[in-house]
Design an enzyme around this catalytic site. Structure first.
Site, mmCIF file in Angstrom:
data_model
loop_
_atom_site.group_PDB
_atom_site.id
_atom_site.type_symbol
_atom_site.label_atom_id
_atom_site.label_comp_id
_atom_site.label_asym_id
_atom_site.label_seq_id
_atom_site.Cartn_x
_atom_site.Cartn_y
_atom_site.Cartn_z
ATOM 1 N N GLU A 1 0.924 -1.247 -0.118
ATOM 2 C CA GLU A 1 0.091 0.101 -0.046
ATOM 3 C C GLU A 1 0.995 1.318 0.119
ATOM 4 O O GLU A 1 2.027 1.376 0.473
ATOM 5 C CB GLU A 1 -0.932 -0.114 1.317
ATOM 6 C CG GLU A 1 -1.804 -1.108 1.238
ATOM 7 C CD GLU A 1 -2.862 -1.190 0.152
ATOM 8 O OE1 GLU A 1 -2.670 -0.231 -0.606
ATOM 9 O OE2 GLU A 1 -3.516 -2.522 0.093
ATOM 10 N N CYS A 2 0.218 2.446 -0.447
ATOM 11 C CA CYS A 2 0.922 3.777 -0.715
ATOM 12 C C CYS A 2 0.715 4.397 0.475
ATOM 13 O O CYS A 2 1.177 5.630 0.710
ATOM 14 C CB CYS A 2 0.608 4.417 -1.832
ATOM 15 S SG CYS A 2 -1.122 4.997 -1.811
ATOM 16 N N GLY A 3 -0.136 4.060 1.288
ATOM 17 C CA GLY A 3 -0.494 4.652 2.577
ATOM 18 C C GLY A 3 -2.051 4.871 2.697
ATOM 19 O O GLY A 3 -2.515 5.454 3.847
#
Length: 243
Positions: free
Chosen positions: A238-240
């Site tokens: 995930e990118c956040g």
């Protein structure tokens, strides 16, 4: 179901709050993706927004949601490092679907970030997380605040990665309702929807990409690789935004 009020939900004891969301999700599980969108627009509060990375299957959620709410703000967090094909894909879909595109970026330009921090994506998990915080999380938080978003639609699917395997249709994230209409779709359903509505995959799909993000942290899929291994050197998925 009556209009959901987050304040009322939060006032419930934790066990009752969890049970209330579970009951709602049990009903949403039985609905089609189209009906989930309709339910969300009718029952969830405040301004609705839709996020998109304009990745491989992006056209599905963009078409699905904007068919029912054409003017919904579509939030893109632009890192400045997307593939040229992605920027052209954004332009094409924005024109084709008449999107209300809202682009948010980091307060520091990519060049300034590199001058100040170096290439964060080459600095292990800690560097990647800092990069994502600057370029994805902070711009997204600013977008939600600016647009006063209270209901967030996104196009995540459970079969994309282990970290998404148990996500519900509806959740509460950072004080905002988050609804995932196609969370239980598989690749066949994505393909059928695109074909049915004359939509296309991201152009890099034909070159072997299963997931597309920034140029420096995206790899083509190779035999034996899980989809999540094509992003962030396999260090994280995930990118956040969806953690």
């Amino acid at each position: 179901m009556a209009l959901l009020e987050l304040s009322e939900l939060n006032q419930l004891p934790k066990v009752e709050r969890v049970m209330a969301l579970a009951e709602i999700n049990n009903r949403l599980d039985k609905l089609s993706a189209e009906d989930r969108v309709l339910w969300g627009l009718e029952n969830l509060p405040g301004q609705a927004v839709l996020t998109s990375s304009f990745g491989i299957q992006a056209a599905v959620s963009l078409h699905l949601v904007t068919r029912q709410k054409p003017d919904i703000p579509v939030i893109l967090t632009d890192t400045g490092y997307l593939f040229p094909e992605t920027y052209r894909f954004i332009d094409q879909l924005t024109e084709k679907l008449d999107l209300n595109l809202q682009v948010f970026r980091a307060e520091q330009s990519p060049a300034w970030q590199e001058a100040r921090y170096g290439k964060l994506w080459e600095q292990g998990v800690e560097g990647i997380e800092r990069y994502n915080q600057i370029n994805k999380v902070e711009p997204m938080n600013r977008a939600l605040e600016t647009l006063q978003g209270q209901t967030w639609f996104a196009g995540l699917r459970r079969d994309q990665s282990g970290s998404r395997a148990h996500l519900p249709v509806l959740a509460v994230k950072k004080g905002i309702f988050k609804l995932l209409p196609i969370i239980d779709w598989d690749n066949r359903q994505v393909y059928q929807y695109l074909q049915q509505h004359g939509l296309s995959y991201h152009p890099l799909w034909e070159q072997g990409y299963l997931s597309v993000g920034d140029t420096h942290t995206t790899r083509k899929w190779e035999p034996g690789m899980a989809e999540e291994e094509t992003r962030f050197f396999g260090l994280k998925r995930e990118c956040g935004l969806h953690e």
